[in-house]
Design a protein around this motif. Structure first.
Motif, PDB file in Angstrom:
ATOM      1  N   ALA A 159      62.432  -1.720 -25.828  1.00 15.61           N
ATOM      2  CA  ALA A 159      61.884  -0.643 -25.003  1.00 15.61           C
ATOM      3  C   ALA A 159      62.782  -0.336 -23.810  1.00 15.61           C
ATOM      4  CB  ALA A 159      60.475  -1.012 -24.530  1.00 15.61           C
ATOM      5  N   GLY A 160      63.256  -1.377 -23.148  1.00 13.74           N
ATOM      6  CA  GLY A 160      64.130  -1.186 -21.987  1.00 13.74           C
ATOM      7  C   GLY A 160      65.420  -0.484 -22.359  1.00 13.74           C
ATOM      8  N   ALA A 161      66.031  -0.921 -23.456  1.00 18.99           N
ATOM      9  CA  ALA A 161      67.282  -0.306 -23.908  1.00 18.99           C
ATOM     10  C   ALA A 161      67.049   1.145 -24.314  1.00 18.99           C
ATOM     11  CB  ALA A 161      67.865  -1.097 -25.075  1.00 18.99           C
ATOM     12  N   THR A 162      65.935   1.402 -24.970  1.00 23.40           N
ATOM     13  CA  THR A 162      65.650   2.764 -25.432  1.00 23.40           C
ATOM     14  C   THR A 162      65.511   3.728 -24.260  1.00 23.40           C
ATOM     15  OG1 THR A 162      64.442   1.831 -27.308  1.00 23.40           O
ATOM     16  CG2 THR A 162      64.136   4.168 -26.858  1.00 23.40           C
ATOM     17  N   VAL A 163      64.756   3.320 -23.253  1.00 20.38           N
ATOM     18  CA  VAL A 163      64.544   4.195 -22.105  1.00 20.38           C
ATOM     19  C   VAL A 163      65.864   4.466 -21.380  1.00 20.38           C
ATOM     20  CG1 VAL A 163      63.389   4.430 -19.879  1.00 20.38           C
ATOM     21  CG2 VAL A 163      62.163   3.455 -21.815  1.00 20.38           C
ATOM     22  N   GLN A 164      66.635   3.423 -21.167  1.00 24.54           N
ATOM     23  CA  GLN A 164      67.928   3.583 -20.488  1.00 24.54           C
ATOM     24  C   GLN A 164      68.871   4.460 -21.301  1.00 24.54           C
ATOM     25  OE1 GLN A 164      69.607   0.117 -18.572  1.00 24.54           O
ATOM     26  NE2 GLN A 164      71.672   0.634 -19.248  1.00 24.54           N
ATOM     27  N   GLY A 165      68.959   4.186 -22.583  1.00 25.38           N
ATOM     28  CA  GLY A 165      69.838   4.977 -23.449  1.00 25.38           C
ATOM     29  C   GLY A 165      69.389   6.427 -23.519  1.00 25.38           C
ATOM     30  N   ALA A 166      68.095   6.630 -23.628  1.00 29.06           N
ATOM     31  CA  ALA A 166      67.561   7.987 -23.762  1.00 29.06           C
ATOM     32  C   ALA A 166      67.874   8.824 -22.527  1.00 29.06           C
ATOM     33  CB  ALA A 166      66.054   7.934 -23.997  1.00 29.06           C
ATOM     34  N   LEU A 167      67.780   8.197 -21.360  1.00 33.82           N
ATOM     35  CA  LEU A 167      68.040   8.910 -20.115  1.00 33.82           C
ATOM     36  C   LEU A 167      69.493   9.379 -20.053  1.00 33.82           C
ATOM     37  CD1 LEU A 167      66.661   9.773 -17.526  1.00 33.82           C
ATOM     38  CD2 LEU A 167      67.337   7.617 -16.492  1.00 33.82           C
ATOM     39  N   GLN A 168      70.384   8.541 -20.543  1.00 31.00           N
ATOM     40  CA  GLN A 168      71.802   8.894 -20.520  1.00 31.00           C
ATOM     41  C   GLN A 168      72.131   9.970 -21.543  1.00 31.00           C
ATOM     42  OE1 GLN A 168      74.465   5.640 -20.638  1.00 31.00           O
ATOM     43  NE2 GLN A 168      73.527   4.588 -18.913  1.00 31.00           N
TER      44      GLN A 168
END
Lengths: 197, 197
Positions: A159-168
């Motif tokens: 979940a953490g990686a997804t949110v960070q990646g999605a924002l970028q």
DNA sequence: GTCTATAGGGAGATAGAC
DNA sequence: GTCTATCTCCCTATAGAC
């Protein structure tokens, strides 16, 4: 000048905008100075070296996140809390001119160009966010509010990686991409009925 | 000098290492020149402005990804192909000194500091990767090899963001974090039996 | 065609004015 | 204690040597 009481605070605010927008190597003391209306050397008085400013920025982010987790305890249940986590990232997204990126994202991207002090703070911030998500998923599963395979630690990492990646990624292809990603992340986490196997 | 036949190619290779390691704003022509053993001005002959070099780097990434997708067609089924996608990112992770980051990740992080030409190329690369993942998930679902809710477009966005985010986060907290994230991402995608509701 | 010498400007940082 | 004048170095980029 006597009239300028909290230049230091002002510097931090301007620097944060520039930082999340352009990256740590993408702004200079001159940019900060011009925005405030002082000379770049005045910035050096408050933060002697740029890495001092960098550490201050990350440490403030950590304190902010810590206070946020305290306030968030008032929210009841998995989904309101998870949505609150998404919401802080969405704030970055909705910022003008193509959006900022989350501190963790920019820190990781430029990890090899920042000082050891900054790296330490960045590592701690990343771990604190991960721990919070892990606790959230553990409690959510215990309460039967969320469904996932494997352990809370693992799904928190996803979940953490997804949110960070999605924002970028949203920077390149537009913010619609962020919402698509988050919607589908949540979709995978919803309580599954037997039928969807 | 006559002996140096493909300086241009050599520049691109060195620049790519520096780029993925330090970011676009984290290296200079002098770094490239010193690594090759020429003067920085010689780099300007081959790539007049730094943004020319930047565009060349991204375009090469796009060509490389395009060739990769062709080769990958030979792989049979969803999981071998998905694992191959993970593998190219793992290559970045396993690179020395704390790892590089994927081109898409670094481009997004510094998006506001690069030229419009670079942004265009970055956007295209991001879209091409997303399209490939979308097609993969669509075919995988049709073949009954993978299980997810919502449409292929959405789950592709989740998977792409997760991999990119995981690679970056691994820089701060170590590569174990990358493997944990990927393992759990795959775990969520496995065909579910009725029992895990 | 390929590379070097060098310019010109902006970066981070210091010493001293107020 | 706060800020400015100034230094030095390195960055990108051009003009010209070979």
């Amino acid at each position: 000048m006597a009239g300028r009481t909290d230049t230091k605070h002002e510097i931090l605010n301007v620097a944060e905008q520039l930082w999340l927008h352009k990256g740590y190597n993408g702004f200079s003391y001159q940019h900060i100075a011009k925005a405030i209306g002082i000379k770049s050397a005045a910035v050096h008085y408050h933060y002697p070296a740029k890495q001092d400013l960098g550490v201050a920025l990350v440490e403030r982010m950590r304190r902010r996140f810590a206070r946020w987790t305290e306030r968030t305890e008032a929210l009841d249940g998995f989904w309101p809390k998870f949505d609150a986590y998404i919401a802080i990232h969405q704030l970055y997204l909705d910022d003008g001119e193509g959006g900022r990126v989350c501190p963790s994202g920019i820190l990781d991207a430029e990890f090899h160009t920042i000082s050891e002090d900054m790296r330490h703070a960045a590592r701690e911030l990343t771990r604190e966010m991960h721990r919070w998500l892990t606790d959230l998923f553990r409690a959510g599963r215990d309460a039967g509010e969320v469904s996932f395979r494997g352990d809370p630690d693992g799904i928190a990492a996803v979940a953490g990686a997804t949110v960070q990646g999605a924002l970028q990624i949203a920077r390149a292809v537009g913010r619609g991409s962020f919402h698509l990603t988050i919607d589908h992340l949540k979709l995978q986490l919803r309580q599954r009925e037997c039928a969807d196997a």
